[in-house]
Design a protein around this motif. Structure first.
Motif, PDB file in Angstrom:
ATOM      1  N   SER A  93      -1.829   5.671   8.387  1.00 33.82           N
ATOM      2  CA  SER A  93      -1.215   4.680   7.215  1.00 33.82           C
ATOM      3  C   SER A  93      -0.962   3.234   7.651  1.00 33.82           C
ATOM      4  O   SER A  93      -1.084   2.335   7.079  1.00 33.82           O
ATOM      5  CB  SER A  93       0.000   5.454   6.713  1.00 33.82           C
ATOM      6  OG  SER A  93       0.908   5.576   7.541  1.00 33.82           O
ATOM      7  N   ARG A  94      -0.657   3.169   8.841  1.00 36.41           N
ATOM      8  CA  ARG A  94      -0.030   1.551   9.485  1.00 36.41           C
ATOM      9  C   ARG A  94      -1.210   0.869  10.075  1.00 36.41           C
ATOM     10  O   ARG A  94      -1.238  -0.014   9.473  1.00 36.41           O
ATOM     11  CB  ARG A  94       0.750   2.306  10.801  1.00 36.41           C
ATOM     12  CG  ARG A  94       1.904   1.179  11.235  1.00 36.41           C
ATOM     13  CD  ARG A  94       2.668   1.536  12.198  1.00 36.41           C
ATOM     14  NE  ARG A  94       2.015   2.431  13.443  1.00 36.41           N
ATOM     15  CZ  ARG A  94       2.236   3.598  13.736  1.00 36.41           C
ATOM     16  NH1 ARG A  94       3.156   4.271  13.211  1.00 36.41           N
ATOM     17  NH2 ARG A  94       1.679   4.030  14.829  1.00 36.41           N
ATOM     18  N   GLU A  95      -2.356   1.602  10.450  1.00 39.89           N
ATOM     19  CA  GLU A  95      -3.268   0.665  11.100  1.00 39.89           C
ATOM     20  C   GLU A  95      -4.529   0.681   9.830  1.00 39.89           C
ATOM     21  O   GLU A  95      -5.134  -0.138   9.980  1.00 39.89           O
ATOM     22  CB  GLU A  95      -4.056   1.619  12.214  1.00 39.89           C
ATOM     23  CG  GLU A  95      -2.980   1.716  13.409  1.00 39.89           C
ATOM     24  CD  GLU A  95      -2.799   0.295  13.917  1.00 39.89           C
ATOM     25  OE1 GLU A  95      -3.370  -0.676  13.888  1.00 39.89           O
ATOM     26  OE2 GLU A  95      -1.635   0.430  14.716  1.00 39.89           O
ATOM     27  N   GLY A  96      -4.628   1.354   8.993  1.00 40.11           N
ATOM     28  CA  GLY A  96      -5.462   1.071   7.813  1.00 40.11           C
ATOM     29  C   GLY A  96      -5.120   0.268   6.770  1.00 40.11           C
ATOM     30  O   GLY A  96      -3.966   0.023   6.698  1.00 40.11           O
ATOM     31  N   SER A  97      -5.653   0.274   5.781  1.00 37.02           N
ATOM     32  CA  SER A  97      -5.635  -0.625   4.559  1.00 37.02           C
ATOM     33  C   SER A  97      -5.842   0.173   3.305  1.00 37.02           C
ATOM     34  O   SER A  97      -6.163  -0.410   2.047  1.00 37.02           O
ATOM     35  CB  SER A  97      -6.131  -1.802   4.578  1.00 37.02           C
ATOM     36  OG  SER A  97      -7.347  -1.792   4.841  1.00 37.02           O
TER      37      SER A  97
ATOM     38  N   MET B 182       0.937  -1.060  -0.064  1.00 38.71           N
ATOM     39  CA  MET B 182      -0.244   0.088  -0.127  1.00 38.71           C
ATOM     40  C   MET B 182       0.904   1.155   0.031  1.00 38.71           C
ATOM     41  O   MET B 182       1.697   1.402   0.966  1.00 38.71           O
ATOM     42  CB  MET B 182      -0.884  -0.101   1.309  1.00 38.71           C
ATOM     43  CG  MET B 182      -1.843   1.209   1.636  1.00 38.71           C
ATOM     44  SD  MET B 182      -2.863   1.460   0.007  1.00 38.71           S
ATOM     45  CE  MET B 182      -3.611  -0.291  -0.113  1.00 38.71           C
TER      46      MET B 182
ATOM     47  N   HIS C 141       1.389   5.122   0.406  1.00 39.76           N
ATOM     48  CA  HIS C 141       1.143   6.395   1.034  1.00 39.76           C
ATOM     49  C   HIS C 141       1.939   7.699   0.641  1.00 39.76           C
ATOM     50  O   HIS C 141       3.089   7.329   0.204  1.00 39.76           O
ATOM     51  CB  HIS C 141       1.300   6.347   2.249  1.00 39.76           C
ATOM     52  CG  HIS C 141       0.467   5.066   2.941  1.00 39.76           C
ATOM     53  ND1 HIS C 141      -0.785   4.893   3.105  1.00 39.76           N
ATOM     54  CD2 HIS C 141       1.042   4.021   3.530  1.00 39.76           C
ATOM     55  CE1 HIS C 141      -1.125   3.891   3.654  1.00 39.76           C
ATOM     56  NE2 HIS C 141       0.047   3.040   3.871  1.00 39.76           N
TER      57      HIS C 141
ATOM     58  N   SER D 154     -11.214   2.176   6.702  1.00 35.83           N
ATOM     59  CA  SER D 154     -10.833   1.362   5.762  1.00 35.83           C
ATOM     60  C   SER D 154     -11.975   0.510   4.911  1.00 35.83           C
ATOM     61  O   SER D 154     -11.734  -0.090   4.062  1.00 35.83           O
ATOM     62  CB  SER D 154      -9.523   0.456   5.858  1.00 35.83           C
ATOM     63  OG  SER D 154      -8.544   1.343   6.263  1.00 35.83           O
ATOM     64  N   ARG D 155     -13.035   0.316   5.647  1.00 37.31           N
ATOM     65  CA  ARG D 155     -13.925  -0.603   5.191  1.00 37.31           C
ATOM     66  C   ARG D 155     -15.129   0.044   4.278  1.00 37.31           C
ATOM     67  O   ARG D 155     -16.043  -0.459   3.749  1.00 37.31           O
ATOM     68  CB  ARG D 155     -14.807  -1.160   6.447  1.00 37.31           C
ATOM     69  CG  ARG D 155     -13.950  -2.286   7.316  1.00 37.31           C
ATOM     70  CD  ARG D 155     -13.621  -3.462   6.579  1.00 37.31           C
ATOM     71  NE  ARG D 155     -12.637  -4.046   7.523  1.00 37.31           N
ATOM     72  CZ  ARG D 155     -13.237  -5.442   7.966  1.00 37.31           C
ATOM     73  NH1 ARG D 155     -14.389  -5.773   7.767  1.00 37.31           N
ATOM     74  NH2 ARG D 155     -12.391  -5.941   8.646  1.00 37.31           N
TER      75      ARG D 155
ATOM     76  N   LYS E  33      -9.243   1.643  10.807  1.00 33.48           N
ATOM     77  CA  LYS E  33      -9.593   0.213  10.349  1.00 33.48           C
ATOM     78  C   LYS E  33     -11.016   0.259   9.725  1.00 33.48           C
ATOM     79  O   LYS E  33     -11.432  -0.244   8.617  1.00 33.48           O
ATOM     80  CB  LYS E  33      -9.567  -0.894  11.463  1.00 33.48           C
ATOM     81  CG  LYS E  33      -8.145  -1.199  11.707  1.00 33.48           C
ATOM     82  CD  LYS E  33      -8.166  -2.152  12.942  1.00 33.48           C
ATOM     83  CE  LYS E  33      -6.525  -2.731  13.141  1.00 33.48           C
ATOM     84  NZ  LYS E  33      -5.742  -1.812  14.002  1.00 33.48           N
TER      85      LYS E  33
END
Ligand code: CP
Length: 317
Positions: free
Chosen positions: A111-115, A1, A3, A91-92, A88
């Protein structure tokens, strides 16, 4: 991913693609591309904005997508919900996220925790979208087109005032990536701090700036002059003291007269005439602030297209 949180998140090759695509977007504004076809991007802003919000909202629409503006005060993060859970959940629903925050760690955590791709739309540490647009503007003025990055090499840009603010940090990154000669001139206590020097080191980049306390000496033979607000968002409590310290570093016609006759004056806006720059400078032929503001649109469209680009495909098609 992928960023875009800091200036060196793109490779040399990707940067060249971005500037070339931005020049193409600018030349063919009416030729809409669909690189974000039917996507939905979130715009999470913890701070005020005029140019950044509008240029992203217009740009994302022109790329065939829609935006949702997210005000932290009316969301559960305003009541203490964790950034990790929020990232999170976002990101859904969303395909990408543009964030303006105080702490740089906020964009890093999302950026780290999401997708989904995250774009830094200004933190207290860096303003990479602004600096790419400013580099594009300089290339237009000096090279005839925003993708003529070679035209920046060896040019002298003097940054006045708060030399440890986010724009100053972003200029340190840009000078190193694009070969500018960068000179800082401001109060001793406002010189670049360790955090930006560590970032350069981490990225294997040379720190290529110098410091000159005397604003007139700094101005000698300058090709470009840059300044930013003396009292950034969140620093209002220190306003009077900062203004007193910065006053000798106000950009005036006297300073510009020491530079090259066709020197450029840039400022990311909003301006405070009579403080960091005089109205006379803003009204002069040296000033190119509205070109800078416009270029946010074209350059950010190119950045977003690059972020969603499948490897090897041209996102302009
Ligand atoms: N230059 C800039 O980021 O402007 P805004 O604060 O209005 O977005």
């Amino acid at each position: 991913m992928k960023h875009f949180l800091k200036e060196n998140d793109f490779t040399v090759y990707e940067r060249e693609e971005i500037f070339s695509r931005a020049a193409n977007f600018k030349e063919n504004r009416s030729h809409h591309t669909r690189s974000l076809n039917e996507q939905t991007w979130g715009m999470l802003f913890f701070k005020n904005s005029t140019r950044t919000r509008l240029s992203f909202e217009v740009g994302i629409a022109e790329l065939g997508a829609r935006t949702v503006f997210l005000d932290n005060n009316t969301m559960q993060i305003g009541r203490g919900e964790s950034l990790a859970d929020t990232a999170k959940v976002f990101s859904r629903y969303l395909h990408g996220l543009v964030i303006r925050s105080y702490g740089h760690e906020v964009v890093e955590e999302f950026s780290r925790e999401g997708s989904i791709p995250v774009v830094n739309a200004l933190t207290d540490f860096l303003h990479p979208c602004q600096i790419y647009s400013d580099v594009f503007t300089l290339a237009e003025k000096w090279g005839g087109s925003g993708d003529q990055l070679e035209s920046l090499k060896g040019r002298k840009l003097v940054f006045y005032g708060d030399c440890c603010c986010n724009m100053a940090n972003s200029w340190i990154m840009a000078a190193s990536l694009f070969g500018l000669e960068l000179v800082f001139s401001g109060p001793e206590a406002f010189q670049p701090k360790d955090q930006i020097l560590h970032l350069l080191e981490q990225g294997g980049l040379e720190s290529s700036y110098t410091y000159e306390a005397d604003p007139l000496v700094a101005a000698e033979s300058a090709d470009a002059f840059y300044t930013d607000v003396w009292v950034s968002m969140g620093k209002e409590a220190e306003s009077d003291e900062r203004i007193t310290q910065m006053k000798p570093y106000s950009v005036t016609m006297k300073l510009l007269s020491r530079g090259n006759p066709d020197s450029l004056f840039l400022h990311c806006m909003p301006t405070h005439p009579g403080l960091e720059v005089t109205q006379e400078v803003l009204d002069s032929d040296h000033a190119h602030l509205f070109d800078q503001a416009e270029n946010r649109l074209h350059v950010q469209k190119a950045i977003l297209s690059q972020l969603v680009k499948p490897d090897g495909l041209d996102p302009t098609n």
